[in-house]
Motif scaffolding. Structure first.
Motif, PDB file in Angstrom:
ATOM      1  N   LEU A   1       0.822  -1.220   0.000  1.00 41.98           N
ATOM      2  CA  LEU A   1       0.000   0.000   0.000  1.00 41.98           C
ATOM      3  C   LEU A   1       0.860   1.276   0.000  1.00 41.98           C
ATOM      4  CD1 LEU A   1      -3.154  -0.423   2.241  1.00 41.98           C
ATOM      5  CD2 LEU A   1      -3.003   0.011  -0.193  1.00 41.98           C
ATOM      6  N   GLN A   2       2.012   1.179   0.665  1.00 38.65           N
ATOM      7  CA  GLN A   2       2.899   2.355   0.707  1.00 38.65           C
ATOM      8  C   GLN A   2       3.319   2.745  -0.708  1.00 38.65           C
ATOM      9  OE1 GLN A   2       3.698   4.364   3.107  1.00 38.65           O
ATOM     10  NE2 GLN A   2       2.466   3.203   4.579  1.00 38.65           N
ATOM     11  N   ALA A   3       3.712   1.711  -1.450  1.00 39.40           N
ATOM     12  CA  ALA A   3       4.136   1.965  -2.835  1.00 39.40           C
ATOM     13  C   ALA A   3       2.958   2.469  -3.659  1.00 39.40           C
ATOM     14  CB  ALA A   3       4.694   0.683  -3.447  1.00 39.40           C
ATOM     15  N   PHE A   4       1.741   1.929  -3.372  1.00 34.90           N
ATOM     16  CA  PHE A   4       0.534   2.341  -4.094  1.00 34.90           C
ATOM     17  C   PHE A   4       0.285   3.843  -3.900  1.00 34.90           C
ATOM     18  CE2 PHE A   4      -4.132   2.708  -4.495  1.00 34.90           C
ATOM     19  CZ  PHE A   4      -4.302   2.122  -5.730  1.00 34.90           C
ATOM     20  N   PHE A   5       0.383   4.276  -2.631  1.00 35.97           N
ATOM     21  CA  PHE A   5       0.177   5.705  -2.366  1.00 35.97           C
ATOM     22  C   PHE A   5       1.263   6.546  -3.022  1.00 35.97           C
ATOM     23  CE2 PHE A   5      -2.296   4.252   1.497  1.00 35.97           C
ATOM     24  CZ  PHE A   5      -3.512   4.669   0.983  1.00 35.97           C
ATOM     25  N   ALA A   6       2.442   5.939  -3.164  1.00 36.74           N
ATOM     26  CA  ALA A   6       3.584   6.688  -3.713  1.00 36.74           C
ATOM     27  C   ALA A   6       3.592   6.721  -5.239  1.00 36.74           C
ATOM     28  CB  ALA A   6       4.882   6.080  -3.206  1.00 36.74           C
ATOM     29  N   GLY A   7       2.581   6.079  -5.860  1.00 40.15           N
ATOM     30  CA  GLY A   7       2.498   6.187  -7.323  1.00 40.15           C
ATOM     31  C   GLY A   7       2.559   4.870  -8.070  1.00 40.15           C
ATOM     32  N   ALA A   8       2.699   3.739  -7.363  1.00 44.51           N
ATOM     33  CA  ALA A   8       2.709   2.440  -8.053  1.00 44.51           C
ATOM     34  C   ALA A   8       1.268   2.005  -8.320  1.00 44.51           C
ATOM     35  CB  ALA A   8       3.428   1.400  -7.210  1.00 44.51           C
ATOM     36  N   GLY A   9       1.107   0.963  -9.163  1.00 43.22           N
ATOM     37  CA  GLY A   9      -0.254   0.518  -9.496  1.00 43.22           C
ATOM     38  C   GLY A   9      -0.324  -0.982  -9.707  1.00 43.22           C
ATOM     39  N   PHE A  10      -1.524  -1.422 -10.057  1.00 39.55           N
ATOM     40  CA  PHE A  10      -1.753  -2.844 -10.328  1.00 39.55           C
ATOM     41  C   PHE A  10      -2.354  -3.001 -11.720  1.00 39.55           C
ATOM     42  CE2 PHE A  10      -1.873  -2.428  -5.753  1.00 39.55           C
ATOM     43  CZ  PHE A  10      -1.165  -3.535  -5.314  1.00 39.55           C
ATOM     44  N   ALA A  11      -2.030  -4.128 -12.345  1.00 41.22           N
ATOM     45  CA  ALA A  11      -2.605  -4.409 -13.672  1.00 41.22           C
ATOM     46  C   ALA A  11      -2.677  -5.916 -13.856  1.00 41.22           C
ATOM     47  CB  ALA A  11      -1.737  -3.793 -14.768  1.00 41.22           C
ATOM     48  N   HIS A  12      -3.599  -6.343 -14.733  1.00 36.33           N
ATOM     49  CA  HIS A  12      -3.705  -7.764 -15.091  1.00 36.33           C
ATOM     50  C   HIS A  12      -2.398  -8.185 -15.779  1.00 36.33           C
ATOM     51  CE1 HIS A  12      -5.167 -11.386 -17.145  1.00 36.33           C
ATOM     52  NE2 HIS A  12      -6.138 -11.405 -16.236  1.00 36.33           N
ATOM     53  N   PRO A  13      -1.943  -9.421 -15.542  1.00 36.82           N
ATOM     54  CA  PRO A  13      -0.676  -9.845 -16.182  1.00 36.82           C
ATOM     55  C   PRO A  13      -0.666  -9.630 -17.694  1.00 36.82           C
ATOM     56  CG  PRO A  13      -1.407 -11.476 -14.571  1.00 36.82           C
ATOM     57  CD  PRO A  13      -2.465 -10.436 -14.623  1.00 36.82           C
ATOM     58  N   GLU A  14      -1.838  -9.812 -18.357  1.00 33.34           N
ATOM     59  CA  GLU A  14      -1.870  -9.605 -19.817  1.00 33.34           C
ATOM     60  C   GLU A  14      -1.650  -8.146 -20.182  1.00 33.34           C
ATOM     61  OE1 GLU A  14      -5.051 -11.208 -22.085  1.00 33.34           O
ATOM     62  OE2 GLU A  14      -4.916 -13.162 -21.098  1.00 33.34           O
ATOM     63  N   THR A  15      -2.150  -7.238 -19.326  1.00 40.80           N
ATOM     64  CA  THR A  15      -1.953  -5.810 -19.587  1.00 40.80           C
ATOM     65  C   THR A  15      -0.480  -5.461 -19.378  1.00 40.80           C
ATOM     66  OG1 THR A  15      -4.131  -5.521 -18.617  1.00 40.80           O
ATOM     67  CG2 THR A  15      -2.896  -3.519 -19.069  1.00 40.80           C
ATOM     68  N   LEU A  16       0.069  -6.041 -18.313  1.00 43.17           N
ATOM     69  CA  LEU A  16       1.495  -5.776 -18.028  1.00 43.17           C
ATOM     70  C   LEU A  16       2.368  -6.167 -19.213  1.00 43.17           C
ATOM     71  CD1 LEU A  16       2.196  -6.912 -14.343  1.00 43.17           C
ATOM     72  CD2 LEU A  16       2.392  -4.638 -15.323  1.00 43.17           C
ATOM     73  N   ALA A  17       2.006  -7.299 -19.839  1.00 39.32           N
ATOM     74  CA  ALA A  17       2.828  -7.821 -20.936  1.00 39.32           C
ATOM     75  C   ALA A  17       2.825  -6.887 -22.147  1.00 39.32           C
ATOM     76  CB  ALA A  17       2.316  -9.200 -21.330  1.00 39.32           C
TER      77      ALA A  17
ATOM     78  N   LEU B   1      -4.882   0.094 -12.168  1.00 40.55           N
ATOM     79  CA  LEU B   1      -5.495   0.525 -10.910  1.00 40.55           C
ATOM     80  C   LEU B   1      -4.436   1.287 -10.114  1.00 40.55           C
ATOM     81  CD1 LEU B   1      -8.025   0.300  -9.099  1.00 40.55           C
ATOM     82  CD2 LEU B   1      -6.944  -1.692  -8.048  1.00 40.55           C
ATOM     83  N   VAL B   2      -4.712   2.566  -9.878  1.00 37.54           N
ATOM     84  CA  VAL B   2      -3.730   3.408  -9.169  1.00 37.54           C
ATOM     85  C   VAL B   2      -4.442   4.227  -8.094  1.00 37.54           C
ATOM     86  CG1 VAL B   2      -2.158   3.612 -11.142  1.00 37.54           C
ATOM     87  CG2 VAL B   2      -3.997   5.270 -10.867  1.00 37.54           C
ATOM     88  N   ASP B   3      -3.636   4.895  -7.307  1.00 38.68           N
ATOM     89  CA  ASP B   3      -4.208   5.795  -6.303  1.00 38.68           C
ATOM     90  C   ASP B   3      -4.834   6.994  -7.022  1.00 38.68           C
ATOM     91  OD1 ASP B   3      -4.530   6.882  -3.587  1.00 38.68           O
ATOM     92  OD2 ASP B   3      -3.139   8.423  -4.355  1.00 38.68           O
ATOM     93  N   ILE B   4      -5.816   7.602  -6.386  1.00 43.18           N
ATOM     94  CA  ILE B   4      -6.560   8.694  -7.018  1.00 43.18           C
ATOM     95  C   ILE B   4      -5.647   9.869  -7.401  1.00 43.18           C
ATOM     96  CG2 ILE B   4      -7.234   9.716  -4.778  1.00 43.18           C
ATOM     97  CD1 ILE B   4      -9.965  10.256  -6.106  1.00 43.18           C
ATOM     98  N   GLY B   5      -4.657  10.120  -6.536  1.00 45.98           N
ATOM     99  CA  GLY B   5      -3.739  11.228  -6.821  1.00 45.98           C
ATOM    100  C   GLY B   5      -2.881  10.938  -8.052  1.00 45.98           C
ATOM    101  N   THR B   6      -2.456   9.692  -8.170  1.00 42.97           N
ATOM    102  CA  THR B   6      -1.652   9.300  -9.335  1.00 42.97           C
ATOM    103  C   THR B   6      -2.474   9.472 -10.610  1.00 42.97           C
ATOM    104  OG1 THR B   6      -0.708   7.618  -7.880  1.00 42.97           O
ATOM    105  CG2 THR B   6      -0.193   7.435 -10.232  1.00 42.97           C
ATOM    106  N   ALA B   7      -3.738   9.036 -10.557  1.00 44.28           N
ATOM    107  CA  ALA B   7      -4.603   9.129 -11.740  1.00 44.28           C
ATOM    108  C   ALA B   7      -4.827  10.587 -12.126  1.00 44.28           C
ATOM    109  CB  ALA B   7      -5.936   8.447 -11.455  1.00 44.28           C
TER     110      ALA B   7
END
Lengths: 785, 219
Positions: A120-136, A157-163
């Motif tokens: 979550l720390q990294a998420f707030f700092a600007g990291a995100g999540f994606a489906h493995p196919e999207t990542l590829a 999927l990112v934090d609101i501030g990042t978006a």
């Protein structure tokens, strides 16, 4: 012992066994393959729904499509349980994705699940999540991304501030998700949007999945024809064995149970093979289906298949059900067979005139149901029920109509061989009828779906030419850039036509309201299906709105009626325009009125009319440093649209070919099985002076004639199918109606394929007859058969 | 004049144990208007000899002369042509064409050979007691009626050679006798050479000559 005696038949008739297993395997494979595709897609919609909403949750939206972030704090302070969402499209090199910004502490449970294993720390700092196919798809991701299967394909999927930072929406949010009860009254300036994204997708794509299911069911039915044909003929061939076993004291119950066990055994073997084949088939087709669903509906469906035990069990159950359905008649006949039933092979029960009369009666009854459904039915299911009734009626009518045609030909024939040819073809029709019905269905489906797709393509191309008249379009990075671009371009080009839209619920259906600038580009080119006199002048005078065909048909709104627009109340419908490829409803008002209704709505695209596109493009690149992806020229837009169109019907084409292949296999199975029984009919002609070559040629010719006649019958049935697809199913499923256009060259091509399929099916038995040297025919004279 | 002559016919069939000889140098001749009975035990090679005479099967060696033409030396198309125009066949199982009416069955071979004579065919139907049954299909007839159609079909083309394989084997004695008598009478009237395969010594006794086949040789 009884079972051994029964099974020994298959050891001596391996081709027949192979055909029976192939029929059941293919039927199961096509059905379960289609179900796997549907299940995969629906699973993806559920993932999408779970990510952004609680079950059945609503959201609060602003008519302009954006609201100030302060509204979130304001509502939370009032005790309203809401969670902010920022959503927008993000282009990263060649890849375009949906950027979804959330606030993890207030987000719904589905979102929390997506973040459960992450940092979550990294998420707030600007990291995100994606489906493995999207990542590829990313060579250089726009932010640090971790894989998560809980995020739909094509979404970051990112934090609101990042978006907000990436989308240029600082201080703004797209909407508020309600995680508790809706406030009453609604906050000022906000509207309640009922459906979540996943539920919308489910509803929008229902027709697509129903379409796939219908094709799967058709292929399953065609496959069952093979099984029914093989089981029925094996029953006829084993009549003597049944008689012998009964005479030796085997009880009827044991014999029937043994036959049932044999059927179950085959269903199990073929079911497992069918599941394996279905999985392979679904895995092969899924990338196209996923691309179609993404292109047509924006549905986030991954392109790789996941195995589900429920799907496997359901597929196996279908194999058993199919085997029982196809073999039930044989069991019934065995149960009712007298001990000393004649051992002579005889034609199918349908050979009798009485059975044929029942068949005609059934066909007419089903035809009546189809007419009643056409007249009184409404909705997608009624449309498919109409198709099913009409196709089944036509299939049942196929053998009687062919028999009539063959009888007529026999009367016209003069030469003895020709007379025999027609009379013999008619006599053998009952044995071939199931396979011919399967062929008729497959051909009609090909003609119908082919005509529908070709009609759609022709209309779509014409429509694209009218709609895509701008030399190119620009997608600005944000609202400020849009303003700057318009100011820069206005003195340099013939026209700048901004595209602004707000999401809206129109007549109860999800959709959007668009702004249209009063310009000759639209006046001269924009196609209309129905309009009031002086429609463009009245639109410019803010007398009303244009609506798309989807809205017109779903809400039955036409020129002269009124439509309720958010913020504007009830406004007259001035015209209806076709809007192919869009599943949502739309309304268009003139630009000035739109800006007063929905102030602050950003411009999403700019359509440019210019005499010198390349110079304008170069100037834009120099002045604004726009990426190449931000500018789409007319040819590109058309190519993209046509690619989406073609991809949409790729799966239909594949299923068409598979259904025709299954029908060809049904014919092959029947002709191979029949070839043994045919010897009794051919031997006398050989004895009377016809050569083996002539007999083999006549067998091939018969197959071709039957294929030709079946094609002739399939033509009107296929056109009827196309008309129902265009005028009923498409209208219900997509909301647009297209004119039926005929493409005789396609029919000729299909007839050629049908002929080739028939020759392929008949070639092996004919070759064996010709090259067998008369040995098999001699046995007809030598032994009791 | 000899219309059918079989000269030193030899035939063997392959089996797991090697070649099994069925016919070992059989020679016989049947003259115009003559009726020859061929008897023998089951498996003695009677039907094989008849099939070779009809050109349905090729001998390993030997000649099959229909008139002056060697049937065994002809290709399949030549044998079929000779059979069409010169040979009439009657089988134990009748082997009528089930999809054609009795009338069409009667005329079929004659029309195939291009020698169809409607008046002759009609007279033949009357003589065979079939004139009321012409519109029926074979499956609607009794065994005796079907065999009469088969005989009529073979004779309608006025063949030089008539070959009959157990023509009464599927009929009761009274019906069989009547059918046999009719076939003999018609064949003699046409001057055809008739080779008849039968198990019945009683029927063989009514023929002009009686040959007995034992272990592939004429006894």
């Amino acid at each position: 012992m009884t079972l051994t005696a029964l099974l020994s038949h298959w050891l001596r008739n391996k081709v027949q066994l192979a055909m029976l297993l192939a029929g059941l395997t293919l039927a199961t494979a096509l059905w379960s393959g289609v179900q796997a595709l549907n299940a995969q897609a629906r699973g993806a919609y559920a993932t999408a729904a779970a990510l952004v909403s609680e079950d059945g949750a609503s959201r609060l939206v602003a008519p302009s499509g954006q609201m100030d972030q302060a509204r979130f704090a304001e509502l939370r302070a009032q005790g309203v349980l809401v969670s902010p969402v920022v959503e927008g499209r993000l282009a990263v090199a060649e890849t375009r994705v949906t950027l979804l910004g959330i606030e993890p502490l207030t987000a719904p449970q589905g979102t929390a699940a997506a973040l459960a294993d992450g940092d979550l720390q990294a998420f707030f700092a600007g990291a995100g999540f994606a489906h493995p196919e999207t990542l590829a798809e990313f060579s250089a991701p726009p932010m640090p991304l971790s894989p998560s299967n809980a995020v739909p394909v094509g979404t970051l999927l990112v934090d609101i501030g990042t978006a907000q930072r990436f989308l240029g929406m600082e201080g703004q949010i797209s909407h508020l998700l309600l995680t508790g009860p809706a406030p009453d009254p609604l906050p000022d300036g906000l509207q309640l949007a009922q459906a979540s994204e996943g539920a919308e997708l489910e509803g929008l794509t229902d027709s697509f999945h129903l379409n796939l299911t219908a094709f799967g069911a058709l292929a399953f039915a065609v496959g069952l024809f093979i099984v029914h044909s093989a089981v029925g003929l094996a029953f006829e061939q084993r009549r003597g064995l049944f008689r012998t076993l009964r005479s030796l004291g085997v009880p009827l119950r044991s014999l029937t149970l043994a036959l049932a066990f044999e059927l179950v055994l085959m269903a199990f073997v073929a079911g497992l093979a069918g599941l394996a084949l279905g999985y392979v088939l679904a895995a092969a087709l899924l990338p196209d289906v996923a691309a179609t669903l993404r292109g047509l509906y924006g549905a986030p469906v991954p392109g790789s298949l996941q195995f589900s035990p429920v799907w496997a069990l359901a597929g196996l159950a279908m194999a058993f059900a199919g085997a029982v359905l196809a073999g039930g008649q044989a069991l019934w006949r065995l149960w009712h067979m007298p001990v000393l039933a004649p051992a002579q092979p005889r034609a199918w029960a349908m050979a009798t005139g009485r059975a044929m009369r029942w068949q005609v009666a059934g066909a007419l009854a089903l035809g009546g149901v189809a007419v009643a459904l056409a007249w009184f039915g409404s909705g997608l299911f009624a449309g498919f029920a109409l198709l099913a009734a009409a196709l089944l009626s036509a299939a049942l009518l196929t053998p009687p109509v062919l028999a009539l045609g063959l009888r007529g030909a026999a009367r016209l024939a003069q030469a003895p061989v020709a007379q025999w040819f027609w009379a013999d073809s008619r006599q053998n029709l009952p044995r071939l009828s199931l396979a011919l019905m399967a062929l008729m269905l497959a051909l009609a489906a090909n003609i119908g779906v082919g005509t529908m797709v070709a009609s759609f393509r022709a209309t779509f191309i014409g429509w694209l030419d009218q709609r895509l008249v701008a030399e190119f379009t620009i997608t600005p990075r944000d609202a400020a850039q849009a303003v700057a671009l318009e100011a820069f371009l206005a003195p340099r080009v013939n026209a700048v036509l901004p595209l602004r839209r707000v999401d809206a619920t129109l007549a109860g259906f999800p959709g959007a309201v668009f702004a249209m600038r009063d310009h000759a580009t639209f006046r001269d080119n924009w196609p209309l299906i129905a309009d009031v006199p002086d429609v463009w002048d009245r639109l410019a005078a803010e007398d009303g709105a244009l609506i798309n065909e989807q809205l017109a048909r779903r809400a039955n709104l036409w020129p002269g009626d009124s439509v309720l627009l958010p913020g504007a109340g009830s406004v007259p419908v001035l015209g209806v325009y076709p809007d192919y490829g869009n599943p949502l409803t739309q309304a268009i008002v003139t630009e000035g009125w739109f800006d007063r209704l929905y102030p602050g709505t950003p411009t999403r695209q700019l359509a440019i009319r210019t005499d010198d596109p390349s110079a304008t493009r170069a100037a834009l690149l120099d002045e604004f440093g726009l990426s190449a992806q931000a500018i789409t020229d007319q040819a590109q837009a058309k190519a993209i649209s046509m690619a989406i169109f073609e991809r949409t019907f790729l799966i239909t084409g594949a299923l068409n070919v598979l259904t025709l292949s299954v029908a060809a296999l049904a014919l092959f199975a029947t002709l191979v099985t029949l070839s043994g029984l045919r010897l009794v009919q051919l031997a006398p002609l050989w004895a009377m002076g016809l050569t083996l070559r002539q007999l083999a040629g006549l067998e091939l010719a018969r197959a071709l004639v039957l294929a030709g006649l079946t094609m002739v019958l399939a033509l009107p049935v296929g056109l009827m199918l196309a008309q129902v697809l265009l005028a009923v199913i498409n209208v219900q499923a997509f909301g647009w109606r297209l004119p039926l256009q005929v493409f005789p060259a396609d029919w000729a091509q299909l007839a050629l394929w049908a002929g080739l399929a028939m020759i392929a099916a008949a070639a092996w038995p004919a070759w064996r007859l010709w090259r067998g040297g008369g040995g098999p025919l001699l046995r007809v004279f030598a032994y009791e058969r | 004049m000899t219309l059918l002559a079989l000269e030193d016919i030899r035939k063997s069939f392959a089996s797991a144990e090697g070649a099994v000889p069925v016919l070992q140098g059989v020679s016989l001749g049947v003259a115009a208007g003559q009726v020859v009975a061929l008897t023998g035990e089951s498996g003695s090679g009677k039907s094989t000899l008849l099939h070779i005479a009809a050109g349905l099967e090729a001998p390993d060696s030997g000649r099959v002369l229909i008139g002056a033409q060697d049937m065994a030396a002809l290709p399949d198309a030549g044998r079929a042509k000779l059979r069409r125009g010169t040979v009439g066949l009657v089988f134990q199982q009748f082997n009528l064409v089930p999809s054609l009416t009795v009338g069409a069955n009667l005329a079929f071979q004659a029309r195939l050979a291009g020698v169809h004579d409607p008046e002759f065919c009609a007279a033949l139907a009357v003589r065979l007691g079939l004139s009321d049954l012409l519109a029926r299909y074979p499956e609607q007839l009794s065994g005796g009626q079907q065999q009469r159609v088969a005989i009529g079909r073979a004779l309608a083309a006025k063949p030089k050679v008539l070959l009959a394989d157990e023509p009464t084997g599927n009929l009761d004695e009274a019906t069989g006798d009547a059918v046999f008598a009719l076939m003999l009478e018609l064949a003699r009237a046409q001057g055809a050479a008739l080779l008849l395969v039968t198990h019945s010594a009683r029927l063989a006794g009514q023929c002009d000559r009686n040959l007995h086949l034992r272990a592939g040789r004429l006894a």
